[in-house]
Design a protein around this motif. Structure first.
Motif, PDB file in Angstrom:
ATOM      1  N   TYR A 113       0.820  -1.221   0.000  1.00 41.25           N
ATOM      2  CA  TYR A 113       0.000   0.000   0.000  1.00 41.25           C
ATOM      3  C   TYR A 113       0.848   1.263   0.000  1.00 41.25           C
ATOM      4  O   TYR A 113       0.344   2.359  -0.247  1.00 41.25           O
ATOM      5  CB  TYR A 113      -0.975  -0.014   1.158  1.00 41.25           C
ATOM      6  CG  TYR A 113      -0.437   0.389   2.514  1.00 41.25           C
ATOM      7  CD1 TYR A 113      -0.992   1.453   3.219  1.00 41.25           C
ATOM      8  CD2 TYR A 113       0.613  -0.300   3.112  1.00 41.25           C
ATOM      9  CE1 TYR A 113      -0.531   1.827   4.467  1.00 41.25           C
ATOM     10  CE2 TYR A 113       1.095   0.060   4.351  1.00 41.25           C
ATOM     11  CZ  TYR A 113       0.516   1.127   5.033  1.00 41.25           C
ATOM     12  OH  TYR A 113       0.996   1.482   6.271  1.00 41.25           O
ATOM     13  N   HIS A 114       2.144   1.125   0.287  1.00 42.14           N
ATOM     14  CA  HIS A 114       3.034   2.291   0.256  1.00 42.14           C
ATOM     15  C   HIS A 114       3.125   2.894  -1.156  1.00 42.14           C
ATOM     16  O   HIS A 114       3.557   4.041  -1.308  1.00 42.14           O
ATOM     17  CB  HIS A 114       4.434   1.908   0.730  1.00 42.14           C
ATOM     18  CG  HIS A 114       4.476   1.402   2.144  1.00 42.14           C
ATOM     19  ND1 HIS A 114       4.135   2.177   3.224  1.00 42.14           N
ATOM     20  CD2 HIS A 114       4.817   0.185   2.651  1.00 42.14           C
ATOM     21  CE1 HIS A 114       4.270   1.468   4.342  1.00 42.14           C
ATOM     22  NE2 HIS A 114       4.679   0.251   4.013  1.00 42.14           N
ATOM     23  N   LEU A 115       2.750   2.115  -2.166  1.00 37.16           N
ATOM     24  CA  LEU A 115       2.824   2.604  -3.547  1.00 37.16           C
ATOM     25  C   LEU A 115       1.753   3.639  -3.852  1.00 37.16           C
ATOM     26  O   LEU A 115       1.854   4.368  -4.842  1.00 37.16           O
ATOM     27  CB  LEU A 115       2.677   1.428  -4.521  1.00 37.16           C
ATOM     28  CG  LEU A 115       3.758   0.337  -4.443  1.00 37.16           C
ATOM     29  CD1 LEU A 115       3.392  -0.818  -5.376  1.00 37.16           C
ATOM     30  CD2 LEU A 115       5.122   0.900  -4.798  1.00 37.16           C
ATOM     31  N   PHE A 116       0.736   3.722  -2.998  1.00 41.54           N
ATOM     32  CA  PHE A 116      -0.405   4.591  -3.281  1.00 41.54           C
ATOM     33  C   PHE A 116      -0.462   5.722  -2.248  1.00 41.54           C
ATOM     34  O   PHE A 116      -0.767   5.485  -1.074  1.00 41.54           O
ATOM     35  CB  PHE A 116      -1.697   3.777  -3.266  1.00 41.54           C
ATOM     36  CG  PHE A 116      -1.647   2.583  -4.186  1.00 41.54           C
ATOM     37  CD1 PHE A 116      -1.598   2.753  -5.566  1.00 41.54           C
ATOM     38  CD2 PHE A 116      -1.621   1.286  -3.678  1.00 41.54           C
ATOM     39  CE1 PHE A 116      -1.546   1.659  -6.415  1.00 41.54           C
ATOM     40  CE2 PHE A 116      -1.566   0.189  -4.522  1.00 41.54           C
ATOM     41  CZ  PHE A 116      -1.519   0.372  -5.902  1.00 41.54           C
ATOM     42  N   PRO A 117      -0.185   6.942  -2.653  1.00 42.81           N
ATOM     43  CA  PRO A 117      -0.035   8.052  -1.692  1.00 42.81           C
ATOM     44  C   PRO A 117      -1.289   8.385  -0.898  1.00 42.81           C
ATOM     45  O   PRO A 117      -1.181   8.899   0.220  1.00 42.81           O
ATOM     46  CB  PRO A 117       0.388   9.230  -2.574  1.00 42.81           C
ATOM     47  CG  PRO A 117      -0.051   8.873  -3.959  1.00 42.81           C
ATOM     48  CD  PRO A 117       0.075   7.381  -4.044  1.00 42.81           C
ATOM     49  N   LEU A 118      -2.470   8.092  -1.423  1.00 41.00           N
ATOM     50  CA  LEU A 118      -3.667   8.360  -0.635  1.00 41.00           C
ATOM     51  C   LEU A 118      -3.874   7.301   0.452  1.00 41.00           C
ATOM     52  O   LEU A 118      -4.582   7.537   1.429  1.00 41.00           O
ATOM     53  CB  LEU A 118      -4.905   8.446  -1.520  1.00 41.00           C
ATOM     54  CG  LEU A 118      -4.975   9.662  -2.454  1.00 41.00           C
ATOM     55  CD1 LEU A 118      -6.318   9.708  -3.168  1.00 41.00           C
ATOM     56  CD2 LEU A 118      -4.751  10.968  -1.686  1.00 41.00           C
ATOM     57  N   ALA A 119      -3.239   6.144   0.272  1.00 40.56           N
ATOM     58  CA  ALA A 119      -3.307   5.099   1.294  1.00 40.56           C
ATOM     59  C   ALA A 119      -2.254   5.310   2.370  1.00 40.56           C
ATOM     60  O   ALA A 119      -2.513   5.156   3.564  1.00 40.56           O
ATOM     61  CB  ALA A 119      -3.148   3.722   0.657  1.00 40.56           C
ATOM     62  N   ASP A 120      -1.043   5.683   1.934  1.00 35.18           N
ATOM     63  CA  ASP A 120       0.060   5.866   2.882  1.00 35.18           C
ATOM     64  C   ASP A 120       1.032   6.897   2.342  1.00 35.18           C
ATOM     65  O   ASP A 120       1.252   6.990   1.124  1.00 35.18           O
ATOM     66  CB  ASP A 120       0.790   4.539   3.118  1.00 35.18           C
ATOM     67  CG  ASP A 120       1.940   4.677   4.094  1.00 35.18           C
ATOM     68  OD1 ASP A 120       1.677   4.947   5.281  1.00 35.18           O
ATOM     69  OD2 ASP A 120       3.103   4.540   3.669  1.00 35.18           O
TER      70      ASP A 120
END
Length: 553
Positions: free
Chosen positions: A340-347
């Motif tokens: 999930y670190h790949l998605f800035p709105l997630a992390d």
């Protein structure tokens, strides 16, 4: 503290030790339990002393538990002595004004001579079969959520509209509502989280359901297929407090689980992206959390970043037949939802605001710390938007300064507690206890992924190692933690750093030509308090006022 007497076969010493630890872990004072008769001296005299003391304690007890375990292929065995003790307690309630809570572990098998008496006592309500509140294991079957094409013909089943108690017959029947609705934005079918009766959501309380509906007005129906998997259901037995809730130092009115947190993070991401891959990455972001959550990071020497458990995320997803089957149906690769670190709105990096950090701040503040109520959560949620940060990357933020300021200021006491002497001492103590259990083969790290937290505490208390079990009992009784810059001798003392969690959210600019700014740039009060938070120096050593030296080999 209620005084409890445990009765049962004295030959089942291991089980007696287990049940003693079990009830002590739940706040009972176990004043007597089955013990073996000493072989030294006169046997009859020793047995008489045991009888005398045991019956005296029965008179002192507030609660009585008969551990009628299976024995010698007899189900729910109740021997003559145990039956006599049970009878004595019942007569005490009936004739001598006692008010002792009486429970048996299970019904005895029908071939036992006491079966009819036990059944009669149960029917009269004089005794109860103990309902063990240890939580459910993650054994729910993976149900396929069948989404019908013709929504106009798809109404709630009877279970959706009927309560467990019958209502007034004169009242009109409630209007049937469709199970699924079409989202005007994404075209996806959605459910009503408040009324949905799917088994995979049974672990969500009504308060959590209302809270999740505030985070996102839409709950995509396809997400249920993934929530129903055993790997996700397991997380309902993992708390967000890393075991802190089982300490006497904290008293939370409600609970908060990694299961509910994961769904919340997924819903926030779905709300702002309507992207299945990003939403699933958010749902799975804590799927590798073991019991006691970040305690394993402390065991792994990763107390400052608390990310070591994430190494198992991809493995758990790929080894799950249920998850992989659903991913294949949706045309998604495991590698696309494992980080999930790949998605800035997630992390994103601290102190930015992303779905993960936002959700645990809102839910912990609502259910654990009383930082705000549901209406305040709604105010924060309604004010969220997607902004551009200093690196021109999407980031969650607030439209209005006053909302951002209130959110930040009310969050700070929680962030201070996350790194407090209490939290650090408790989490490192858990780490040392579990590591000691592992070194002596009482427990494995893999057990943290198959047992829930209450079961592990039971196991610690009944492991048979007095050094470990007595230390844990002292921990459960402890009402204070010391912090010092000097190490204390003859006490449990540890030096451990922890992760600094905090949020400095973005605030939308007043016009499109201006740059979005951090709340600290717009509010001197917030800026001053954030700096004070960051400048605070925690005590080097923390611990408890009892002696415990963790095993090293």
């Amino acid at each position: 503290m209620k005084k409890l007497v445990i009765a049962g076969s004295s030959k089942l010493q291991e089980r007696a030790a287990y049940w003693r630890g079990y009830f002590e872990g739940r706040g009972y004072d176990v004043i007597d339990f089955p013990s073996s008769v000493s072989t030294e001296g006169d046997y009859a005299e020793n047995l008489t002393d045991i009888y005398t003391s045991f019956y005296q304690n029965l008179d002192r007890a507030d609660a009585f538990f008969l551990m009628n375990e299976d024995k010698d292929d007899i189900g729910g065995y109740i021997g003559p002595s145990a039956f006599a003790e049970l009878s004595y307690v019942i007569i005490g309630n009936l004739n001598r004004g006692k008010k002792i809570d009486i429970d048996i572990l299970q019904m005895p098998s029908t071939e036992q001579t006491c079966y009819e008496e036990i059944k009669f006592w149960l029917d009269q309500g004089w005794i109860n079969v103990y309902d063990r509140p240890t939580g459910k294991k993650a054994a729910l079957p993976v149900e396929d959520v069948v989404i019908e094409t013709h929504l106009e013909e798809d109404t709630d089943e009877a279970e959706e509209n009927e309560s467990s108690d019958s209502t007034n017959a004169s009242e009109p029947a409630p209007t049937a509502r469709p199970k699924f609705f079409i989202s005007p934005r994404s075209g996806e079918k959605t459910i009503n989280i408040i009324s949905c009766r799917k088994r995979c959501l049974n672990n969500l309380s009504p308060a959590h359901r209302e809270y999740l509906s505030v985070l996102s007005p839409e709950f995509p129906a396809w997400l249920l297929r993934y929530i129903a998997t055993p790997e996700m259901q397991r997380l309902s037995g993992v708390g967000m407090t890393c075991g802190i809730e089982y300490s006497s130092l904290y008293s939370y009115e409600h609970t908060n689980t990694v299961f509910a947190h994961s769904i919340g993070v997924a819903l926030i991401v779905w709300r702002f992206t309507h992207d299945k891959k990003q939403t699933l990455a958010a749902l799975f972001h804590d799927i590798a959390n073991p019991a006691f959550k970040h305690v394993l990071d402390f065991i792994n020497g990763d107390s400052e970043t608390q990310e070591s458990t994430e190494e198992r995320t991809s493995q758990i997803i790929r080894n799950s037949r249920a998850i992989m089957r659903q991913l294949k149906r949706d045309g998604i690769l495991a590698g696309e939802v494992s980080d999930y670190h790949l998605f800035p709105l997630a992390d994103n990096d601290m102190p930015g605001l992303a779905a993960d950090r936002l959700e645990y701040t809102l839910s912990n503040g609502l259910f654990l710390y009383g930082a705000w109520d549901i209406d305040q959560v709604r105010r924060f949620s309604d004010n969220l938007t997607v902004l551009k940060n200093e690196n021109n990357i999407d980031e969650l933020g607030f439209r209005d300064l006053d909302v951002a300021r209130d959110f930040t200021m009310n969050s700070l006491p929680m962030f201070e507690d996350y790194r407090s002497n209490n939290a650090r001492a408790i989490m490192q103590f858990y780490a040392d206890i579990i590591k000691s259990m592992e070194l002596h083969d009482y427990l494995t790290i893999d057990d943290l992924y198959t047992m829930n937290e209450r079961e592990i505490i039971d196991w610690i208390l009944s492991c048979g190692d007095k050094t470990i079990s007595n230390a844990f009992r002292e921990f459960q009784r402890a009402t204070s933690v010391y912090g010092s810059n000097a190490m204390k001798k003859d006490r449990y003392c540890t030096s451990v750093k922890t992760k600094n969690r905090y949020i400095v959210p973005l605030v939308a600019s007043e016009d499109e030509t201006s740059t979005d700014q951090r709340v600290t740039e717009l509010s001197k009060t917030v800026d001053r308090n954030i700096k004070k938070f960051l400048d605070a120096k925690p005590a080097k050593y923390v611990g408890f006022d009892f002696e415990f030296t963790p095993y090293t080999e």
